[in-house]
Design a protein around this motif. Sequence first.
Motif, PDB file in Angstrom:
ATOM      1  N   GLY A 127       0.848  -1.172  -0.067  1.00 25.33           N
ATOM      2  CA  GLY A 127      -0.178  -0.457   0.191  1.00 25.33           C
ATOM      3  C   GLY A 127       0.708   1.507  -0.386  1.00 25.33           C
ATOM      4  O   GLY A 127       0.501   2.423  -1.045  1.00 25.33           O
ATOM      5  N   THR A 128       1.545   1.358   0.760  1.00 23.70           N
ATOM      6  CA  THR A 128       2.749   2.288   1.502  1.00 23.70           C
ATOM      7  C   THR A 128       3.670   2.612  -0.383  1.00 23.70           C
ATOM      8  O   THR A 128       3.484   4.220  -0.717  1.00 23.70           O
ATOM      9  CB  THR A 128       3.408   2.569   1.920  1.00 23.70           C
ATOM     10  OG1 THR A 128       3.128   2.360   3.621  1.00 23.70           O
ATOM     11  CG2 THR A 128       4.455   3.655   2.587  1.00 23.70           C
ATOM     12  N   ALA A 129       4.161   1.651  -0.412  1.00 26.46           N
ATOM     13  CA  ALA A 129       4.986   1.532  -1.832  1.00 26.46           C
ATOM     14  C   ALA A 129       4.359   1.653  -3.253  1.00 26.46           C
ATOM     15  O   ALA A 129       4.936   3.249  -4.040  1.00 26.46           O
ATOM     16  CB  ALA A 129       5.685   0.366  -1.567  1.00 26.46           C
ATOM     17  N   GLY A 130       3.440   1.730  -3.168  1.00 28.61           N
ATOM     18  CA  GLY A 130       2.063   2.170  -4.530  1.00 28.61           C
ATOM     19  C   GLY A 130       1.764   3.759  -4.702  1.00 28.61           C
ATOM     20  O   GLY A 130       1.939   4.268  -5.379  1.00 28.61           O
ATOM     21  N   ALA A 131       1.460   4.133  -2.841  1.00 25.00           N
ATOM     22  CA  ALA A 131       1.174   5.757  -2.846  1.00 25.00           C
ATOM     23  C   ALA A 131       2.627   6.476  -3.352  1.00 25.00           C
ATOM     24  O   ALA A 131       2.876   7.273  -4.007  1.00 25.00           O
ATOM     25  CB  ALA A 131       1.140   6.002  -1.647  1.00 25.00           C
ATOM     26  N   VAL A 132       3.991   5.810  -3.116  1.00 28.88           N
ATOM     27  CA  VAL A 132       5.023   6.544  -3.107  1.00 28.88           C
ATOM     28  C   VAL A 132       4.938   6.874  -5.208  1.00 28.88           C
ATOM     29  O   VAL A 132       5.653   7.517  -5.698  1.00 28.88           O
ATOM     30  CB  VAL A 132       6.349   5.860  -2.664  1.00 28.88           C
ATOM     31  CG1 VAL A 132       7.631   6.225  -3.390  1.00 28.88           C
ATOM     32  CG2 VAL A 132       6.825   6.182  -0.799  1.00 28.88           C
ATOM     33  N   ALA A 133       5.119   5.620  -5.046  1.00 29.97           N
ATOM     34  CA  ALA A 133       5.319   5.126  -7.079  1.00 29.97           C
ATOM     35  C   ALA A 133       3.843   6.561  -7.300  1.00 29.97           C
ATOM     36  O   ALA A 133       4.998   7.038  -8.204  1.00 29.97           O
ATOM     37  CB  ALA A 133       4.755   3.954  -7.681  1.00 29.97           C
ATOM     38  N   PRO A 213      -2.063  -3.907   9.127  1.00 28.81           N
ATOM     39  CA  PRO A 213      -1.196  -3.845  10.627  1.00 28.81           C
ATOM     40  C   PRO A 213      -1.963  -2.402  10.954  1.00 28.81           C
ATOM     41  O   PRO A 213      -2.444  -1.496  10.687  1.00 28.81           O
ATOM     42  CB  PRO A 213       0.129  -3.816  10.656  1.00 28.81           C
ATOM     43  CG  PRO A 213       0.248  -3.424   9.171  1.00 28.81           C
ATOM     44  CD  PRO A 213      -1.101  -4.008   8.881  1.00 28.81           C
ATOM     45  N   ASP A 214      -1.718  -1.864  12.912  1.00 29.69           N
ATOM     46  CA  ASP A 214      -2.351  -1.258  13.445  1.00 29.69           C
ATOM     47  C   ASP A 214      -1.127  -0.184  12.705  1.00 29.69           C
ATOM     48  O   ASP A 214      -0.080   0.227  12.278  1.00 29.69           O
ATOM     49  CB  ASP A 214      -1.530  -1.267  14.718  1.00 29.69           C
ATOM     50  CG  ASP A 214      -2.690  -2.340  15.945  1.00 29.69           C
ATOM     51  OD1 ASP A 214      -3.877  -1.689  15.098  1.00 29.69           O
ATOM     52  OD2 ASP A 214      -2.272  -2.841  16.886  1.00 29.69           O
ATOM     53  N   GLY A 215      -2.123   1.610  13.022  1.00 27.39           N
ATOM     54  CA  GLY A 215      -0.951   2.897  11.311  1.00 27.39           C
ATOM     55  C   GLY A 215      -1.066   2.870  10.116  1.00 27.39           C
ATOM     56  O   GLY A 215      -0.555   3.162   9.855  1.00 27.39           O
ATOM     57  N   PHE A 216      -1.871   1.847   9.413  1.00 30.80           N
ATOM     58  CA  PHE A 216      -1.468   0.889   8.041  1.00 30.80           C
ATOM     59  C   PHE A 216      -2.249   2.486   7.665  1.00 30.80           C
ATOM     60  O   PHE A 216      -1.344   3.349   6.427  1.00 30.80           O
ATOM     61  CB  PHE A 216      -1.910   0.021   7.966  1.00 30.80           C
ATOM     62  CG  PHE A 216      -2.406  -0.123   6.611  1.00 30.80           C
ATOM     63  CD1 PHE A 216      -1.095   0.006   6.142  1.00 30.80           C
ATOM     64  CD2 PHE A 216      -3.256   0.365   5.290  1.00 30.80           C
ATOM     65  CE1 PHE A 216      -1.043  -0.401   4.185  1.00 30.80           C
ATOM     66  CE2 PHE A 216      -3.270   0.307   3.863  1.00 30.80           C
ATOM     67  CZ  PHE A 216      -2.344   0.178   3.462  1.00 30.80           C
ATOM     68  N   TRP A 217      -3.082   3.356   7.499  1.00 29.69           N
ATOM     69  CA  TRP A 217      -3.880   3.787   7.332  1.00 29.69           C
ATOM     70  C   TRP A 217      -3.472   4.985   7.337  1.00 29.69           C
ATOM     71  O   TRP A 217      -3.739   5.948   7.059  1.00 29.69           O
ATOM     72  CB  TRP A 217      -5.929   3.239   7.340  1.00 29.69           C
ATOM     73  CG  TRP A 217      -6.284   2.468   7.129  1.00 29.69           C
ATOM     74  CD1 TRP A 217      -6.646   1.996   7.961  1.00 29.69           C
ATOM     75  CD2 TRP A 217      -6.203   2.158   5.660  1.00 29.69           C
ATOM     76  NE1 TRP A 217      -7.520   0.807   6.945  1.00 29.69           N
ATOM     77  CE2 TRP A 217      -7.105   0.775   5.765  1.00 29.69           C
ATOM     78  CE3 TRP A 217      -6.368   3.299   4.230  1.00 29.69           C
ATOM     79  CZ2 TRP A 217      -7.357   0.670   3.981  1.00 29.69           C
ATOM     80  CZ3 TRP A 217      -6.564   2.824   2.987  1.00 29.69           C
ATOM     81  CH2 TRP A 217      -6.992   1.706   2.602  1.00 29.69           C
ATOM     82  N   SER A 218      -3.339   5.503   8.662  1.00 32.27           N
ATOM     83  CA  SER A 218      -2.524   6.874   9.338  1.00 32.27           C
ATOM     84  C   SER A 218      -1.408   6.815   7.940  1.00 32.27           C
ATOM     85  O   SER A 218      -1.136   8.114   7.794  1.00 32.27           O
ATOM     86  CB  SER A 218      -2.386   6.882  10.098  1.00 32.27           C
ATOM     87  OG  SER A 218      -1.500   6.231  10.510  1.00 32.27           O
ATOM     88  N   GLU A 219      -0.403   6.082   8.205  1.00 27.71           N
ATOM     89  CA  GLU A 219       0.772   6.463   7.761  1.00 27.71           C
ATOM     90  C   GLU A 219       0.694   6.161   6.097  1.00 27.71           C
ATOM     91  O   GLU A 219       0.936   7.183   5.378  1.00 27.71           O
ATOM     92  CB  GLU A 219       1.541   4.696   7.998  1.00 27.71           C
ATOM     93  CG  GLU A 219       2.675   4.647   6.719  1.00 27.71           C
ATOM     94  CD  GLU A 219       4.325   3.923   6.881  1.00 27.71           C
ATOM     95  OE1 GLU A 219       3.759   2.583   5.937  1.00 27.71           O
ATOM     96  OE2 GLU A 219       4.340   3.475   8.350  1.00 27.71           O
ATOM     97  N   LEU A 220      -0.439   5.577   5.325  1.00 27.04           N
ATOM     98  CA  LEU A 220      -0.965   5.657   4.186  1.00 27.04           C
ATOM     99  C   LEU A 220      -1.298   7.254   3.879  1.00 27.04           C
ATOM    100  O   LEU A 220      -0.873   7.339   2.667  1.00 27.04           O
ATOM    101  CB  LEU A 220      -1.597   4.876   3.947  1.00 27.04           C
ATOM    102  CG  LEU A 220      -2.189   4.538   2.255  1.00 27.04           C
ATOM    103  CD1 LEU A 220      -1.248   4.039   1.200  1.00 27.04           C
ATOM    104  CD2 LEU A 220      -3.404   3.286   1.619  1.00 27.04           C
ATOM    105  N   LEU A 221      -1.519   7.276   4.277  1.00 38.96           N
ATOM    106  CA  LEU A 221      -2.460   8.483   4.417  1.00 38.96           C
ATOM    107  C   LEU A 221      -1.285   9.838   4.300  1.00 38.96           C
ATOM    108  O   LEU A 221      -1.503  10.677   3.184  1.00 38.96           O
ATOM    109  CB  LEU A 221      -3.818   8.795   5.442  1.00 38.96           C
ATOM    110  CG  LEU A 221      -5.127   8.575   4.809  1.00 38.96           C
ATOM    111  CD1 LEU A 221      -5.984   8.997   5.673  1.00 38.96           C
ATOM    112  CD2 LEU A 221      -5.562   8.414   3.666  1.00 38.96           C
ATOM    113  N   ALA A 222      -0.289   9.730   5.079  1.00 35.48           N
ATOM    114  CA  ALA A 222       0.773  10.631   5.128  1.00 35.48           C
ATOM    115  C   ALA A 222       1.235  10.576   4.336  1.00 35.48           C
ATOM    116  O   ALA A 222       1.593  11.945   3.946  1.00 35.48           O
ATOM    117  CB  ALA A 222       1.446  10.591   6.664  1.00 35.48           C
ATOM    118  N   THR A 223       1.470   8.911   3.724  1.00 35.87           N
ATOM    119  CA  THR A 223       2.852   8.860   2.458  1.00 35.87           C
ATOM    120  C   THR A 223       1.445   9.612   0.775  1.00 35.87           C
ATOM    121  O   THR A 223       2.471  10.791   0.192  1.00 35.87           O
ATOM    122  CB  THR A 223       2.478   8.137   2.082  1.00 35.87           C
ATOM    123  OG1 THR A 223       3.224   7.386   3.127  1.00 35.87           O
ATOM    124  CG2 THR A 223       3.830   7.806   1.006  1.00 35.87           C
ATOM    125  N   GLY A 224       0.391   9.638   1.110  1.00 38.37           N
ATOM    126  CA  GLY A 224      -0.241  10.214  -0.179  1.00 38.37           C
ATOM    127  C   GLY A 224       0.061  11.942   0.273  1.00 38.37           C
ATOM    128  O   GLY A 224       0.026  12.450  -0.706  1.00 38.37           O
TER     129      GLY A 224
END
Length: 339
Positions: A127-133, A213-224
Amino acid sequence: MSAVRTEAPPTAPAGRFGGLLRAEAHRFVARRFIQVVLLLAALGWVTATVIGLTQFASATPERLAAAQQELQAEVERSNAYREQCLASDDVPADVSPEEWCGTPVTAADLDLDWYLDPAPFSLADGGTAGAVAFGAAGAVLAFLIGATFVGAEWSSRSIVALLFWETRRPRVLGAKIAVVAVASAVLGVVAQAAWLATAGLWQAVAGDGAALPDGFWSELLATGGRGVLLTTLVGLLGFGLTNLVRNTGAALGVGFVYFAVLETAVRAVRPAWQPWLLTDNAAALVMPDGLTVYTGFDPATGVSTEYLLGNLQAAVFLSVVTAVVLTVGTVLFTRRDLH
């Protein structure tokens, strides 16, 4: 003979800045090249989403059972090879058998996904890697759009005609900068939304079904969010660079020379300067933990030296660079003769 005093004719009141903004927004939307680029980007997104569906497959109970059998067979083979190694006479005298032949292999040492072909899509892992890409792709697209928006007006000389309607040059350039900033930010948001749609489809059709995992969505939204910021800054940078050289092709050429030649030379000759490179700072801005760059090698200790580029440092650096380019372009635009 008496002198006659004549008064200058009253000047027409200048239009409001909102009208200038609407005109620039209409000009931006009406650009045929921008429409084509956005259409091609949308087609590329759809194509990538469809291709991704062919590269992943859901983990059905039958596939999981077969993969578990292959994993267990690999554990047994590895331990059999280890037993043969321990029983052989090739073990050096100064090395213990455990060090030479390794420790026993268990199922926990192997990943079940290695034996699933094709593997299921993991939103937790990708998820996070895709947001970076998608943030990087949106930034490249924003640079091209920002560059061609002002470059086309310099090529057609329509920017000179615009000054007959609004003679205050800083207002003209300010309206263009505002439109590019908003358009780039919207593009960044759309890019992140496109990734969420793609990832959601892949997870629903060919996902692994694992709990996030815990904190997944917060990290994903911050990356986005950082991806949106990068897209906005890069779009403004493309606009500012093209405004300086007054030609889209020249601006793209300058960008190519910088990224392909200058940065490559800096990494090879002066690795300690890498924290000041634009691409490294762009990557450091979007990646969750920043970017660690290798800045050299200490011959005394035999250890490579590292430098951690954090998100905040990269954001400040890119913002300053963008502001400098836009400021220089604005000053030159207000002072140079236009023909």
